[in-house]
Scaffold this motif. Structure first.
Motif, short mmCIF file in Angstrom:
data_model
loop_
_atom_site.label_atom_id
_atom_site.label_comp_id
_atom_site.label_asym_id
_atom_site.label_seq_id
_atom_site.Cartn_x
_atom_site.Cartn_y
_atom_site.Cartn_z
N LEU A 5 7.63 -23.13 -24.72
CA LEU A 5 7.00 -22.44 -23.60
C LEU A 5 5.90 -23.29 -22.96
CD1 LEU A 5 6.76 -18.79 -24.96
CD2 LEU A 5 8.19 -19.64 -23.09
N ALA A 6 5.16 -24.02 -23.77
CA ALA A 6 4.10 -24.88 -23.24
C ALA A 6 4.69 -25.94 -22.31
CB ALA A 6 3.33 -25.54 -24.37
N GLN A 7 5.84 -26.50 -22.66
CA GLN A 7 6.47 -27.50 -21.81
C GLN A 7 6.91 -26.90 -20.48
OE1 GLN A 7 6.47 -30.76 -22.21
NE2 GLN A 7 5.28 -30.32 -24.04
N LEU A 8 7.42 -25.67 -20.51
CA LEU A 8 7.84 -25.02 -19.28
C LEU A 8 6.64 -24.64 -18.42
CD1 LEU A 8 10.72 -22.81 -20.67
CD2 LEU A 8 10.94 -24.81 -19.22
N GLU A 9 5.55 -24.22 -19.06
CA GLU A 9 4.36 -23.83 -18.30
C GLU A 9 3.68 -25.03 -17.65
OE1 GLU A 9 2.01 -21.69 -21.15
OE2 GLU A 9 3.26 -19.91 -20.99
N GLU A 10 3.84 -26.22 -18.19
CA GLU A 10 3.25 -27.41 -17.59
C GLU A 10 3.93 -27.78 -16.27
OE1 GLU A 10 3.05 -30.73 -20.21
OE2 GLU A 10 1.85 -29.66 -21.69
N ARG A 11 5.12 -27.30 -16.07
CA ARG A 11 5.86 -27.59 -14.85
C ARG A 11 5.48 -26.55 -13.79
NH1 ARG A 11 6.56 -30.68 -18.58
NH2 ARG A 11 8.31 -32.07 -18.79
N GLU A 12 5.92 -26.78 -12.57
CA GLU A 12 5.71 -25.80 -11.51
C GLU A 12 6.38 -24.49 -11.89
OE1 GLU A 12 7.16 -27.25 -7.80
OE2 GLU A 12 6.14 -29.16 -8.00
N VAL A 13 5.89 -23.40 -11.32
CA VAL A 13 6.44 -22.08 -11.64
C VAL A 13 7.94 -22.03 -11.38
CG1 VAL A 13 6.33 -19.63 -11.06
CG2 VAL A 13 4.23 -20.98 -11.19
N ALA A 14 8.39 -22.69 -10.34
CA ALA A 14 9.80 -22.66 -9.97
C ALA A 14 10.63 -23.73 -10.68
CB ALA A 14 9.96 -22.79 -8.47
N ALA A 15 10.00 -24.50 -11.55
CA ALA A 15 10.72 -25.58 -12.22
C ALA A 15 11.82 -25.05 -13.12
CB ALA A 15 9.76 -26.44 -13.03
N GLN A 16 12.88 -25.77 -13.20
CA GLN A 16 13.99 -25.43 -14.07
C GLN A 16 14.28 -26.65 -14.94
OE1 GLN A 16 17.25 -24.15 -11.64
NE2 GLN A 16 15.99 -22.71 -10.53
N LEU A 17 14.43 -26.43 -16.23
CA LEU A 17 14.63 -27.54 -17.15
C LEU A 17 15.87 -27.33 -18.00
CD1 LEU A 17 10.99 -28.04 -18.47
CD2 LEU A 17 12.19 -29.45 -16.81
N ARG A 18 16.45 -28.42 -18.41
CA ARG A 18 17.55 -28.42 -19.36
C ARG A 18 16.98 -28.73 -20.74
NH1 ARG A 18 22.16 -27.72 -16.95
NH2 ARG A 18 22.42 -28.30 -14.79
N ALA A 19 17.73 -28.43 -21.78
CA ALA A 19 17.28 -28.66 -23.15
C ALA A 19 16.91 -30.13 -23.37
CB ALA A 19 18.35 -28.22 -24.14
N ARG A 20 17.68 -31.03 -22.80
CA ARG A 20 17.40 -32.47 -22.95
C ARG A 20 16.03 -32.82 -22.36
NH1 ARG A 20 20.79 -37.08 -23.35
NH2 ARG A 20 19.67 -38.94 -22.71
N GLN A 21 15.69 -32.24 -21.21
CA GLN A 21 14.41 -32.52 -20.58
C GLN A 21 13.25 -31.98 -21.42
OE1 GLN A 21 15.78 -30.60 -16.93
NE2 GLN A 21 15.17 -32.46 -15.81
N VAL A 22 13.45 -30.84 -22.06
CA VAL A 22 12.42 -30.28 -22.93
C VAL A 22 12.21 -31.22 -24.13
CG1 VAL A 22 11.77 -28.34 -24.41
CG2 VAL A 22 12.83 -27.91 -22.19
N GLU A 45 17.91 -17.90 -17.54
CA GLU A 45 18.88 -18.98 -17.39
C GLU A 45 19.47 -18.86 -15.99
OE1 GLU A 45 22.45 -21.17 -19.87
OE2 GLU A 45 21.94 -19.10 -20.37
N THR A 46 18.99 -19.72 -15.08
CA THR A 46 19.37 -19.61 -13.68
C THR A 46 20.78 -20.12 -13.40
OG1 THR A 46 18.32 -21.74 -13.24
CG2 THR A 46 16.98 -19.76 -12.90
N ALA A 47 21.22 -21.05 -14.20
CA ALA A 47 22.59 -21.57 -14.17
C ALA A 47 22.88 -22.00 -15.61
CB ALA A 47 22.70 -22.76 -13.22
N GLN A 48 24.14 -22.26 -15.90
CA GLN A 48 24.48 -22.62 -17.26
C GLN A 48 23.67 -23.83 -17.73
OE1 GLN A 48 28.62 -23.19 -18.03
NE2 GLN A 48 28.32 -23.58 -20.18
N GLY A 49 22.85 -23.62 -18.77
CA GLY A 49 22.05 -24.70 -19.33
C GLY A 49 20.78 -25.02 -18.59
N LEU A 50 20.41 -24.24 -17.59
CA LEU A 50 19.23 -24.49 -16.77
C LEU A 50 18.27 -23.32 -16.93
CD1 LEU A 50 18.30 -26.72 -14.85
CD2 LEU A 50 19.34 -25.45 -13.00
N PHE A 51 17.09 -23.59 -17.46
CA PHE A 51 16.15 -22.52 -17.82
C PHE A 51 14.87 -22.60 -17.01
CE2 PHE A 51 18.87 -23.39 -21.39
CZ PHE A 51 19.22 -22.14 -21.85
N ALA A 52 14.36 -21.43 -16.68
CA ALA A 52 13.09 -21.33 -15.93
C ALA A 52 12.24 -20.23 -16.55
CB ALA A 52 13.35 -21.01 -14.47
#
Length: 67
Positions: free
Chosen positions: A12-29, A60-67
């Protein structure tokens, strides 16, 4: 594993460091947490992301893409 510990809070900390609208894949995390980009780490991260999605914390906004 070369970097940080894989916990719900760390993910969650990694996702919160990004913009609110950011979407990340597991590899990016994994990369952001300084984890070795290996299939096992990516799968474990994806599992955590899916669990957070099941709990309504992430979307999960698209398969494998989390926001």
């Amino acid at each position: 594993m070369t970097g940080g510990k894989l916990t719900f809070g760390a993910v969650l900390a990694q996702l919160e460091e990004r913009e609110v609208a950011a979407q990340l894949r597991a590899r990016q995390v994994c990369e952001a947490m300084d984890l070795e980009v290996a299939p096992n780490n990516i799968d474990n991260t994806r599992l955590k992301l899916n669990q957070l999605t099941d709990r309504g914390i992430l979307v999960e906004t698209a398969q494998g893409l989390f926001a």
